[in-house]
Design a protein around this motif. Structure first.
Motif, PDB file in Angstrom:
ATOM      1  N   ALA A 110      -5.684  -7.940  -9.647  1.00 56.51           N
ATOM      2  CA  ALA A 110      -5.357  -9.351  -9.767  1.00 56.51           C
ATOM      3  C   ALA A 110      -5.162  -9.958  -8.142  1.00 56.51           C
ATOM      4  O   ALA A 110      -5.790 -10.935  -7.970  1.00 56.51           O
ATOM      5  N   ILE A 111      -4.662  -9.137  -7.154  1.00 52.92           N
ATOM      6  CA  ILE A 111      -4.374  -9.697  -6.137  1.00 52.92           C
ATOM      7  C   ILE A 111      -5.621  -9.449  -5.381  1.00 52.92           C
ATOM      8  O   ILE A 111      -5.976 -10.568  -4.304  1.00 52.92           O
ATOM      9  N   VAL A 112      -6.599  -8.673  -5.366  1.00 54.47           N
ATOM     10  CA  VAL A 112      -7.868  -8.529  -4.862  1.00 54.47           C
ATOM     11  C   VAL A 112      -8.838  -9.528  -5.418  1.00 54.47           C
ATOM     12  O   VAL A 112      -9.306 -10.103  -4.434  1.00 54.47           O
ATOM     13  N   LEU A 113      -8.753  -9.786  -6.604  1.00 51.86           N
ATOM     14  CA  LEU A 113      -9.607 -11.065  -7.178  1.00 51.86           C
ATOM     15  C   LEU A 113      -8.834 -12.084  -6.632  1.00 51.86           C
ATOM     16  O   LEU A 113      -9.674 -13.265  -6.176  1.00 51.86           O
ATOM     17  N   HIS A 114      -7.446 -12.619  -6.521  1.00 51.52           N
ATOM     18  CA  HIS A 114      -7.154 -13.774  -5.943  1.00 51.52           C
ATOM     19  C   HIS A 114      -7.421 -13.791  -4.448  1.00 51.52           C
ATOM     20  O   HIS A 114      -8.116 -14.988  -3.786  1.00 51.52           O
ATOM     21  N   ARG A 115      -7.792 -12.939  -3.604  1.00 49.54           N
ATOM     22  CA  ARG A 115      -7.845 -12.908  -2.393  1.00 49.54           C
ATOM     23  C   ARG A 115      -9.279 -13.258  -1.999  1.00 49.54           C
ATOM     24  O   ARG A 115      -9.590 -14.135  -1.283  1.00 49.54           O
ATOM     25  N   ASP A 116     -10.268 -12.641  -2.849  1.00 47.10           N
ATOM     26  CA  ASP A 116     -11.671 -12.905  -2.752  1.00 47.10           C
ATOM     27  C   ASP A 116     -11.945 -14.441  -3.109  1.00 47.10           C
ATOM     28  O   ASP A 116     -12.613 -15.174  -2.530  1.00 47.10           O
ATOM     29  N   ILE A 117     -11.329 -15.040  -4.225  1.00 45.81           N
ATOM     30  CA  ILE A 117     -11.605 -16.269  -4.848  1.00 45.81           C
ATOM     31  C   ILE A 117     -10.890 -17.310  -3.682  1.00 45.81           C
ATOM     32  O   ILE A 117     -11.689 -18.250  -3.185  1.00 45.81           O
ATOM     33  N   VAL A 167      -2.074  -1.115 -11.444  1.00 46.80           N
ATOM     34  CA  VAL A 167      -3.299  -1.249 -11.179  1.00 46.80           C
ATOM     35  C   VAL A 167      -3.843  -2.583 -11.729  1.00 46.80           C
ATOM     36  O   VAL A 167      -4.499  -3.031 -10.808  1.00 46.80           O
ATOM     37  N   VAL A 168      -3.195  -3.271 -12.547  1.00 49.88           N
ATOM     38  CA  VAL A 168      -3.682  -4.466 -12.929  1.00 49.88           C
ATOM     39  C   VAL A 168      -3.070  -5.339 -11.918  1.00 49.88           C
ATOM     40  O   VAL A 168      -3.810  -6.511 -11.405  1.00 49.88           O
ATOM     41  N   GLY A 169      -2.074  -5.215 -11.377  1.00 47.62           N
ATOM     42  CA  GLY A 169      -1.650  -5.974 -10.287  1.00 47.62           C
ATOM     43  C   GLY A 169      -2.425  -5.934  -8.980  1.00 47.62           C
ATOM     44  O   GLY A 169      -2.379  -6.932  -8.430  1.00 47.62           O
ATOM     45  N   TRP A 170      -2.635  -4.887  -8.585  1.00 47.80           N
ATOM     46  CA  TRP A 170      -3.659  -4.600  -7.490  1.00 47.80           C
ATOM     47  C   TRP A 170      -4.858  -5.347  -7.706  1.00 47.80           C
ATOM     48  O   TRP A 170      -5.422  -5.917  -6.888  1.00 47.80           O
ATOM     49  N   ARG A 227       0.781  -1.210   0.166  1.00 50.34           N
ATOM     50  CA  ARG A 227       0.155   0.066  -0.079  1.00 50.34           C
ATOM     51  C   ARG A 227       0.896   1.293  -0.103  1.00 50.34           C
ATOM     52  O   ARG A 227       0.553   2.109  -0.722  1.00 50.34           O
ATOM     53  N   ALA A 228       2.017   1.250   0.614  1.00 50.42           N
ATOM     54  CA  ALA A 228       2.908   2.155   0.552  1.00 50.42           C
ATOM     55  C   ALA A 228       3.570   2.639  -0.533  1.00 50.42           C
ATOM     56  O   ALA A 228       3.647   3.728  -1.210  1.00 50.42           O
ATOM     57  N   TYR A 229       3.872   1.405  -1.377  1.00 50.35           N
ATOM     58  CA  TYR A 229       4.263   1.633  -2.846  1.00 50.35           C
ATOM     59  C   TYR A 229       3.103   2.369  -3.710  1.00 50.35           C
ATOM     60  O   TYR A 229       3.560   3.315  -4.427  1.00 50.35           O
ATOM     61  N   ILE A 230       1.853   1.948  -3.521  1.00 49.38           N
ATOM     62  CA  ILE A 230       1.038   2.476  -4.203  1.00 49.38           C
ATOM     63  C   ILE A 230       0.794   3.881  -3.993  1.00 49.38           C
ATOM     64  O   ILE A 230       0.644   4.929  -4.789  1.00 49.38           O
ATOM     65  N   ILE A 231       0.886   4.438  -2.595  1.00 45.82           N
ATOM     66  CA  ILE A 231       0.997   5.745  -2.340  1.00 45.82           C
ATOM     67  C   ILE A 231       1.953   6.527  -2.749  1.00 45.82           C
ATOM     68  O   ILE A 231       1.661   7.642  -3.169  1.00 45.82           O
ATOM     69  N   SER A 232       3.120   5.910  -2.848  1.00 46.69           N
ATOM     70  CA  SER A 232       4.386   6.607  -3.294  1.00 46.69           C
ATOM     71  C   SER A 232       4.222   6.640  -4.862  1.00 46.69           C
ATOM     72  O   SER A 232       4.743   7.600  -5.487  1.00 46.69           O
ATOM     73  N   LEU A 233       3.369   5.849  -5.582  1.00 47.11           N
ATOM     74  CA  LEU A 233       3.305   6.000  -7.021  1.00 47.11           C
ATOM     75  C   LEU A 233       2.278   7.244  -7.362  1.00 47.11           C
ATOM     76  O   LEU A 233       2.511   8.065  -8.059  1.00 47.11           O
TER      77      LEU A 233
END
Length: 284
Positions: A106-113, A101-104, A64-70
């Motif tokens: 993807a991991i949200v979808l993976h977590r839900d599944i 964006v796509v990586g985030w 999350r810190a990486y995304i904030i930095s982006l």
């Protein structure tokens, strides 16, 4: 030309102000550099926390810190504009933003599944021990969460992370809608497909580390083609350069992930399903 008679916006190396619009402020380069360096460091930390089991708890907050930095690097880049962006860098930045964006997602979808599969397996385990239940674990969990939310007072609901999320998303949406409204109201011409690129960068009439000004000479525009363009790694092969930056890391990540997955399964084993102590349940 007498530099002393010019507006500071024409001669200052600290900022560029044209038509009451800022395009460059020197201090924002420090901000941009900080966030860019933070992304570089945090990216490494993200991989390290994923590889070392004891540090995996830190993977999500560091990500999350990486995304904030982006976001910080992207926002600050709006105020360090001098010449624009080379095509090779633009392609690279497409992979930076697109990959994030796509990586985030993807991991949200993976977590839900994974979450749903875990609940289904838990239901099967419960059915084998206790017999079939009329209510699934997922339904029970949703019912309990709904019950917890319904027991909250109005003040508790508004003093929560969920309320903060809603308020800040509203702030974000109102400001972008306001920007769109101001654009159409103030510049009605822009409401039609008639946007034009009507400015061109020129060297300021002052000596700098990038350009030596000769007193009395007219304003000099930047050349349309970089005379030293061939020194750049993407020179005259931007498509190939962009493909390498996309395919190369993708293949490397796949191979490294395959090796890591094999070694993890080979030597790490499969964790056994065990009951979670009541005292630890709140940390899940």
């Amino acid at each position: 030309m007498n530099n002393s008679s010019l507006d500071p916006a024409y001669t200052s190396l600290g900022f560029t102000l044209a038509n009451s619009k800022y395009s460059c402020v020197r201090e924002f380069y420090v901000v941009h550099f900080f966030f860019a360096m933070a992304m570089g460091v945090l990216g490494v930390v993200c991989f390290v926390t994923r590889l070392i089991p004891r540090l995996r708890y830190f993977h999500a907050p560091v990500g999350r810190a990486y995304i904030i930095s982006l976001l910080g690097a992207t926002a600050s880049s709006l105020l360090i504009h001098n010449e624009g962006m080379p095509l090779g860098v633009l392609i690279s930045f497409c992979w930076v933003l697109g990959g994030t964006v796509v990586g985030w997602l993807a991991i949200v979808l993976h977590r839900d599944i994974l979450h749903n599969r875990a609940l289904n397996e838990l239901d099967r385990s419960k059915a084998e021990l206790l017999g079939p239940s009329s209510e699934s674990t997922k339904a029970q969990l949703q019912r309990i969460m709904r019950s917890i939310a319904e027991r909250k007072t109005a003040l508790q609901r508004m003093l929560s992370w969920k309320a903060l999320h809603g308020i800040l998303m509203l702030v974000s949406w109102v400001n972008i809608i306001g920007r769109i409204g101001v654009t159409f109201a103030t510049f009605p011409k822009l409401s039609y497909p008639e946007f034009e690129c009507y400015t061109y960068p020129a060297y300021k009439p002052v000596n700098s580390s990038w350009y030596q000004y000769t007193p009395g000479s007219p304003i000099q525009f930047l050349p349309s083609a970089d005379p030293l363009y061939s020194r750049l790694p993407w020179a005259y092969s931007e498509g190939r350069f962009g493909t390498i930056l996309l395919v190369g890391p993708s293949l490397a990540g796949f191979v490294l992930g395959l090796v890591y997955s094999y070694l993890s399964r080979r030597f790490g084993g499969s964790p056994k399903l065990q009951a979670v102590p009541e005292s630890d349940a709140g940390s899940l």
